[in-house]
Design a protein around this motif. Structure first.
Motif, PDB file in Angstrom:
ATOM      1  N   ASP A  71     -13.022  27.670  -6.598  1.00 55.53           N
ATOM      2  CA  ASP A  71     -12.651  26.661  -5.607  1.00 55.53           C
ATOM      3  C   ASP A  71     -11.351  25.954  -5.976  1.00 55.53           C
ATOM      4  O   ASP A  71     -10.756  25.272  -5.136  1.00 55.53           O
ATOM      5  CB  ASP A  71     -13.766  25.627  -5.451  1.00 55.53           C
ATOM      6  N   ASP A  72     -10.907  26.101  -7.204  1.00 56.22           N
ATOM      7  CA  ASP A  72      -9.656  25.516  -7.682  1.00 56.22           C
ATOM      8  C   ASP A  72      -8.496  26.212  -6.960  1.00 56.22           C
ATOM      9  O   ASP A  72      -8.349  27.428  -7.067  1.00 56.22           O
ATOM     10  CB  ASP A  72      -9.556  25.725  -9.195  1.00 56.22           C
ATOM     11  N   PRO A  73      -7.639  25.463  -6.213  1.00 59.70           N
ATOM     12  CA  PRO A  73      -6.522  26.103  -5.511  1.00 59.70           C
ATOM     13  C   PRO A  73      -5.554  26.834  -6.437  1.00 59.70           C
ATOM     14  O   PRO A  73      -4.824  27.715  -5.988  1.00 59.70           O
ATOM     15  CB  PRO A  73      -5.819  24.939  -4.811  1.00 59.70           C
ATOM     16  N   SER A  74      -5.541  26.494  -7.720  1.00 57.45           N
ATOM     17  CA  SER A  74      -4.636  27.171  -8.669  1.00 57.45           C
ATOM     18  C   SER A  74      -5.326  28.310  -9.407  1.00 57.45           C
ATOM     19  O   SER A  74      -4.713  28.957 -10.251  1.00 57.45           O
ATOM     20  CB  SER A  74      -4.074  26.170  -9.678  1.00 57.45           C
ATOM     21  N   HIS A  75      -6.576  28.589  -9.098  1.00 52.11           N
ATOM     22  CA  HIS A  75      -7.363  29.584  -9.837  1.00 52.11           C
ATOM     23  C   HIS A  75      -6.653  30.931  -9.927  1.00 52.11           C
ATOM     24  O   HIS A  75      -6.411  31.434 -11.021  1.00 52.11           O
ATOM     25  CB  HIS A  75      -8.740  29.742  -9.194  1.00 52.11           C
ATOM     26  N   HIS A  76      -6.317  31.519  -8.806  1.00 50.52           N
ATOM     27  CA  HIS A  76      -5.685  32.843  -8.818  1.00 50.52           C
ATOM     28  C   HIS A  76      -4.238  32.776  -9.299  1.00 50.52           C
ATOM     29  O   HIS A  76      -3.765  33.680  -9.970  1.00 50.52           O
ATOM     30  CB  HIS A  76      -5.764  33.489  -7.439  1.00 50.52           C
ATOM     31  N   VAL A  77      -3.555  31.681  -8.987  1.00 55.50           N
ATOM     32  CA  VAL A  77      -2.156  31.522  -9.397  1.00 55.50           C
ATOM     33  C   VAL A  77      -2.063  31.502 -10.917  1.00 55.50           C
ATOM     34  O   VAL A  77      -1.268  32.244 -11.510  1.00 55.50           O
ATOM     35  CB  VAL A  77      -1.562  30.206  -8.814  1.00 55.50           C
ATOM     36  N   LEU A  78      -2.847  30.649 -11.573  1.00 53.02           N
ATOM     37  CA  LEU A  78      -2.765  30.540 -13.040  1.00 53.02           C
ATOM     38  C   LEU A  78      -3.309  31.773 -13.735  1.00 53.02           C
ATOM     39  O   LEU A  78      -2.734  32.216 -14.733  1.00 53.02           O
ATOM     40  CB  LEU A  78      -3.517  29.296 -13.521  1.00 53.02           C
ATOM     41  N   ASP A  79      -4.382  32.359 -13.231  1.00 53.21           N
ATOM     42  CA  ASP A  79      -4.915  33.571 -13.847  1.00 53.21           C
ATOM     43  C   ASP A  79      -3.902  34.706 -13.794  1.00 53.21           C
ATOM     44  O   ASP A  79      -3.699  35.428 -14.755  1.00 53.21           O
ATOM     45  CB  ASP A  79      -6.222  33.993 -13.190  1.00 53.21           C
ATOM     46  N   THR A  80      -3.221  34.868 -12.645  1.00 54.40           N
ATOM     47  CA  THR A  80      -2.195  35.907 -12.499  1.00 54.40           C
ATOM     48  C   THR A  80      -1.008  35.627 -13.413  1.00 54.40           C
ATOM     49  O   THR A  80      -0.502  36.534 -14.083  1.00 54.40           O
ATOM     50  CB  THR A  80      -1.738  35.988 -11.030  1.00 54.40           C
ATOM     51  N   ALA A  81      -0.560  34.366 -13.481  1.00 51.68           N
ATOM     52  CA  ALA A  81       0.590  34.003 -14.306  1.00 51.68           C
ATOM     53  C   ALA A  81       0.305  34.216 -15.787  1.00 51.68           C
ATOM     54  O   ALA A  81       1.128  34.728 -16.532  1.00 51.68           O
ATOM     55  CB  ALA A  81       0.982  32.548 -14.055  1.00 51.68           C
ATOM     56  N   ARG A  82      -0.904  33.860 -16.229  1.00 51.41           N
ATOM     57  CA  ARG A  82      -1.232  34.034 -17.651  1.00 51.41           C
ATOM     58  C   ARG A  82      -1.391  35.491 -18.023  1.00 51.41           C
ATOM     59  O   ARG A  82      -1.047  35.901 -19.114  1.00 51.41           O
ATOM     60  CB  ARG A  82      -2.477  33.225 -18.003  1.00 51.41           C
ATOM     61  N   LYS A  83      -1.889  36.309 -17.112  1.00 43.37           N
ATOM     62  CA  LYS A  83      -2.025  37.746 -17.393  1.00 43.37           C
ATOM     63  C   LYS A  83      -0.648  38.423 -17.467  1.00 43.37           C
ATOM     64  O   LYS A  83      -0.483  39.403 -18.157  1.00 43.37           O
ATOM     65  CB  LYS A  83      -2.872  38.421 -16.317  1.00 43.37           C
ATOM     66  N   ALA A  84       0.342  37.866 -16.746  1.00 44.51           N
ATOM     67  CA  ALA A  84       1.678  38.439 -16.728  1.00 44.51           C
ATOM     68  C   ALA A  84       2.500  38.063 -17.961  1.00 44.51           C
ATOM     69  O   ALA A  84       3.525  38.657 -18.228  1.00 44.51           O
ATOM     70  CB  ALA A  84       2.422  37.991 -15.474  1.00 44.51           C
ATOM     71  N   GLN A  85       2.041  37.060 -18.717  1.00 46.51           N
ATOM     72  CA  GLN A  85       2.802  36.634 -19.914  1.00 46.51           C
ATOM     73  C   GLN A  85       2.693  37.714 -20.990  1.00 46.51           C
ATOM     74  O   GLN A  85       1.634  38.309 -21.181  1.00 46.51           O
ATOM     75  CB  GLN A  85       2.257  35.325 -20.456  1.00 46.51           C
ATOM     76  N   PRO A  86       3.804  37.936 -21.721  1.00 44.00           N
ATOM     77  CA  PRO A  86       3.774  38.941 -22.793  1.00 44.00           C
ATOM     78  C   PRO A  86       2.928  38.508 -23.960  1.00 44.00           C
ATOM     79  O   PRO A  86       2.654  37.429 -24.226  1.00 44.00           O
ATOM     80  CB  PRO A  86       5.242  39.067 -23.208  1.00 44.00           C
TER      81      PRO A  86
END
Length: 152
Positions: free
Chosen positions: A137-152
């Protein structure tokens, strides 16, 4: 970790924001994770946080991430149409609180309200919203999960 179970849930300022151009919401999960949102007709800011109660009647919010962007059009909960920035933060605030009945508008039914001495995000009064709360339900849920997975 000291958590007050009465805080767990989805809280919204919308019932108390009649005629106001902005609103905010809190999502507090039973495991001590959560988020706060602030939004207007075209902007959305979500702060991912962890929370605890260091003493009765006081909640400590430790901000970890902030996501800012444009609010998506349409019905439903706040969502991003465009993410403009993702920032890691480390900010701790403490807020005395009281939970009790409040009437949003004259003549309206009373709701369960979370009242802070000073505003959290934009508001100092939030209504408990119905239903269970989930991390998704967190509006940033998918945004932060995607961003953290993309970090080297």
């Amino acid at each position: 970790m000291n958590l007050d179970g009465s805080l767990v849930g989805h809280w919204s300022s919308l019932p108390f924001s009649y005629g106001v151009m902005e609103a905010s919401e809190l999502g507090l999960l039973g495991d001590g994770r959560g988020w706060s949102t602030w939004f207007t007709f075209d902007a959305l800011c979500v702060t991912r946080l962890v929370w605890r109660c260091p003493e009765p009647g006081v909640v400590e919010l430790r901000a970890q991430w902030m996501v800012e962007g444009t609010l998506a059009d349409g019905p439903g909960p706040p969502a991003f149409s465009l993410v403009e920035s993702i920032t890691q933060v480390d900010d701790v605030t403490r807020h005395p609180f009281v939970i009790g009945p409040a009437t949003p508008l004259p003549g309206a039914d009373a709701v369960t309200a979370l009242n802070f001495d000073e505003p959290v995000e934009f508001c100092s009064r939030y209504a408990r919203m119905p239903g269970l709360i989930r991390p998704e339900d967190d509006p940033s849920h998918h945004v932060l999960d995607t961003a953290r997975k993309a970090q080297p």
